[in-house]
Design a protein around this motif. Structure first.
Motif, PDB file in Angstrom:
ATOM      1  N   ALA A 125       0.825  -1.207   0.000  1.00  0.00           N
ATOM      2  CA  ALA A 125       0.000   0.000   0.000  1.00  0.00           C
ATOM      3  C   ALA A 125       0.859   1.257   0.000  1.00  0.00           C
ATOM      4  N   VAL A 126       1.937   1.251   0.763  1.00  0.00           N
ATOM      5  CA  VAL A 126       2.834   2.405   0.787  1.00  0.00           C
ATOM      6  C   VAL A 126       3.469   2.607  -0.583  1.00  0.00           C
ATOM      7  N   HIS A 127       3.833   1.517  -1.249  1.00  0.00           N
ATOM      8  CA  HIS A 127       4.386   1.621  -2.605  1.00  0.00           C
ATOM      9  C   HIS A 127       3.396   2.319  -3.540  1.00  0.00           C
ATOM     10  N   VAL A 128       2.129   1.929  -3.483  1.00  0.00           N
ATOM     11  CA  VAL A 128       1.116   2.552  -4.344  1.00  0.00           C
ATOM     12  C   VAL A 128       1.007   4.048  -4.051  1.00  0.00           C
ATOM     13  N   GLY A 129       0.957   4.390  -2.761  1.00  0.00           N
ATOM     14  CA  GLY A 129       0.852   5.803  -2.402  1.00  0.00           C
ATOM     15  C   GLY A 129       2.055   6.613  -2.824  1.00  0.00           C
TER      16      GLY A 129
ATOM     17  N   VAL B  37      10.203  12.773  -3.131  1.00  0.00           N
ATOM     18  CA  VAL B  37       8.841  12.482  -2.675  1.00  0.00           C
ATOM     19  C   VAL B  37       8.913  12.097  -1.205  1.00  0.00           C
ATOM     20  N   PRO B  38       8.239  12.836  -0.318  1.00  0.00           N
ATOM     21  CA  PRO B  38       8.332  12.540   1.112  1.00  0.00           C
ATOM     22  C   PRO B  38       7.959  11.095   1.417  1.00  0.00           C
ATOM     23  N   ALA B  39       8.788  10.440   2.214  1.00  0.00           N
ATOM     24  CA  ALA B  39       8.520   9.059   2.602  1.00  0.00           C
ATOM     25  C   ALA B  39       7.402   9.027   3.641  1.00  0.00           C
ATOM     26  N   PHE B  40       6.741   7.898   3.726  1.00  0.00           N
ATOM     27  CA  PHE B  40       5.649   7.750   4.680  1.00  0.00           C
ATOM     28  C   PHE B  40       5.804   6.414   5.403  1.00  0.00           C
TER      29      PHE B  40
ATOM     30  N   GLY C  36      -0.334  -0.389  13.487  1.00  0.00           N
ATOM     31  CA  GLY C  36      -1.777  -0.501  13.609  1.00  0.00           C
ATOM     32  C   GLY C  36      -2.525   0.694  13.072  1.00  0.00           C
ATOM     33  N   GLY C  37      -1.822   1.569  12.338  1.00  0.00           N
ATOM     34  CA  GLY C  37      -2.439   2.809  11.895  1.00  0.00           C
ATOM     35  C   GLY C  37      -3.113   2.704  10.544  1.00  0.00           C
ATOM     36  N   VAL C  38      -4.089   1.815  10.420  1.00  0.00           N
ATOM     37  CA  VAL C  38      -4.742   1.636   9.126  1.00  0.00           C
ATOM     38  C   VAL C  38      -5.488   2.901   8.709  1.00  0.00           C
ATOM     39  N   ARG C  39      -6.059   3.623   9.663  1.00  0.00           N
ATOM     40  CA  ARG C  39      -6.779   4.846   9.310  1.00  0.00           C
ATOM     41  C   ARG C  39      -5.822   5.879   8.722  1.00  0.00           C
ATOM     42  N   GLU C  40      -4.655   6.024   9.330  1.00  0.00           N
ATOM     43  CA  GLU C  40      -3.667   6.969   8.812  1.00  0.00           C
ATOM     44  C   GLU C  40      -3.186   6.552   7.425  1.00  0.00           C
ATOM     45  N   LEU C  41      -3.013   5.231   7.226  1.00  0.00           N
ATOM     46  CA  LEU C  41      -2.563   4.725   5.928  1.00  0.00           C
ATOM     47  C   LEU C  41      -3.596   4.984   4.846  1.00  0.00           C
TER      48      LEU C  41
ATOM     49  N   GLN D  93      -6.022   7.170   4.836  1.00  0.00           N
ATOM     50  CA  GLN D  93      -6.167   8.611   4.615  1.00  0.00           C
ATOM     51  C   GLN D  93      -5.038   9.127   3.729  1.00  0.00           C
ATOM     52  N   TRP D  94      -3.830   8.663   3.992  1.00  0.00           N
ATOM     53  CA  TRP D  94      -2.672   9.072   3.192  1.00  0.00           C
ATOM     54  C   TRP D  94      -2.815   8.606   1.742  1.00  0.00           C
ATOM     55  N   LEU D  95      -3.300   7.390   1.537  1.00  0.00           N
ATOM     56  CA  LEU D  95      -3.524   6.887   0.182  1.00  0.00           C
ATOM     57  C   LEU D  95      -4.572   7.725  -0.546  1.00  0.00           C
TER      58      LEU D  95
END
Length: 264
Positions: free
Chosen positions: A44-48, A71-74, A79-84, A86-88
Motif C-alpha cells: 500500500a505504501v508503494h502505491v501511495g 517524494v516525502p517518505a511515509f 496498527g495505523g490503518v486509518r492513517e494509511l 487517509q494518506w492513500l
C-alpha cells in the motif's frame, strides 16, 4: 481504444478507494504472494508513493526523472490503518488534481515514448489496478474491476512490452525472437461486445505485434473471465489455475510470461 482522460482520473480515485476498503479489514502484516518481498502494508505504501511521484512529475511539468528522494517518505504508525488509508486517499486526490490542471497533452517527462500527462493518467490507473489485485491475493478475497478498465490494462501492458523501445532495451523480450512465427491469443469469456475481449499476439524475428480481436488461429489460447485473464497475463495468477483455460502450447505461454515482466 484507451479510456478517456477523465475516465482514468475517475479510475485512480475508485481503485484507490477499493484498495483502502480492503485494507480496513485485512491483516496489514500479511505477505503478498505475488510480491513476496512486501507485506500488505508495504504494498500500500508503494502505491501511495507512486501516486505522489507521478503527481510531482505532472504538477511540476518535470523535464527529467524525479528522484525518489524528492517524494516525502511515509511510515504508517503501528496498527495505523486509518492513517494509511487517509494518506492513500490524499495522494490519489493530489494526482488527479494535477492531471486535471495539466490537461492530457501537457508535456512532462516519462520513461516511455509518450512524454505527456495522459501517459501518467493511464499508467497510474493500471499501477493501482494491478497492485489492488496483489492486495486481494494477500487478503484472500476475490478481485474484480470494471471490464473497460481490465481490458485497457491488457491493452496498455501490450503497448508497453511490445513497443520497439522495449524490444531494443530488454534482452529477455528480444529472446522471444527464438519463437518467431508463434502466436498467442487471449479470450475473455464474459465481456460485452462494446468492451471486446480478444487479443492476438504474434512473435516475429525483430519484434512483437498485437491487435485487438482477430479470428486467426493461435498456437496457444488463454481464456476465462476477463479479470482472471488479466491476472494471469500480469503474472498474478498461474496459467494452470482452475479459473482459466489454456488450449494449445502451454510452454509457449510460459515462455512469454517468463520473459515479459514489468514492475507495475
Amino acid at each position: 481504444m484507451p479510456l478517456k482522460f477523465h475516465e482514468y482520473q475517475s479510475s485512480i480515485t475508485s481503485e484507490t478507494a477499493a484498495l483502502c476498503g480492503l485494507l480496513e479489514s485485512a491483516d496489514l502484516r500479511a505477505q503478498v504472494p505475488s510480491c513476496p518481498d512486501w507485506s500488505l502494508e508495504e504494498l500500500a505504501v508503494h502505491v501511495g508513493q507512486a501516486h505522489r511521484w507521478a503527481d510531482r512529475i505532472v504538477r511540476t511539468r518535470a523535464t527529467g526523472e524525479v528522484a525518489d528522494e524528492e517524494v516525502p517518505a511515509f511510515t504508517p504508525p503501528v496498527g495505523g490503518v486509518r492513517e494509511l488509508t487517509q494518506w492513500l486517499t490524499e495522494g490519489a486526490a493530489l494526482l488527479v488534481q494535477a492531471l486535471q490542471e495539466a490537461g492530457e497533452d501537457a508535456r512532462v517527462w516519462s520513461w516511455f515514448t509518450d512524454p505527456t500527462a495522459g501517459f501518467w493518467a493511464r499508467r497510474m490507473t493500471h499501477e493501482t489496478v494491478v497492485h489492488r489485485a496483489d492486495a486481494c491475493l494477500a487478503a484472500e478475497v476475490p478481485f474484480t474491476t470494471a471490464p473497460s478498465v481490465a481490458a485497457d490494462s491488457i491493452d496498455e501492458w501490450l503497448t508497453l512490452v511490445c513497443s520497439p523501445a522495449t524490444w531494443e532495451e530488454d534482452e529477455e523480450v528480444r529472446e522471444l525472437a527464438r519463437w518467431a512465427g508463434a502466436s498467442l491469443r487471449l479470450v475473455a469469456t464474459d465481456t460485452a461486445e462494446e468492451v471486446g475481449g480478444q487479443w492476438l499476439i504474434e512473435l516475429g524475428p525483430d519484434g512483437v505485434r498485437w491487435q485487438r480481436g482477430g479470428r486467426e488461429e493461435a498456437d496457444v489460447v488463454l481464456s476465462g473471465p476477463l479479470d482472471e485473464v488479466l491476472r494471469v497475463f500480469y503474472r498474478r495468477l498461474p496459467p494452470h489455475s482452475e479459473l482459466v483455460e489454456v488450449r494449445g502450447d502451454m510452454k509457449l505461454l510460459e515462455v512469454w510470461l517468463e520473459r515479459v515482466s514489468f514492475g507495475g
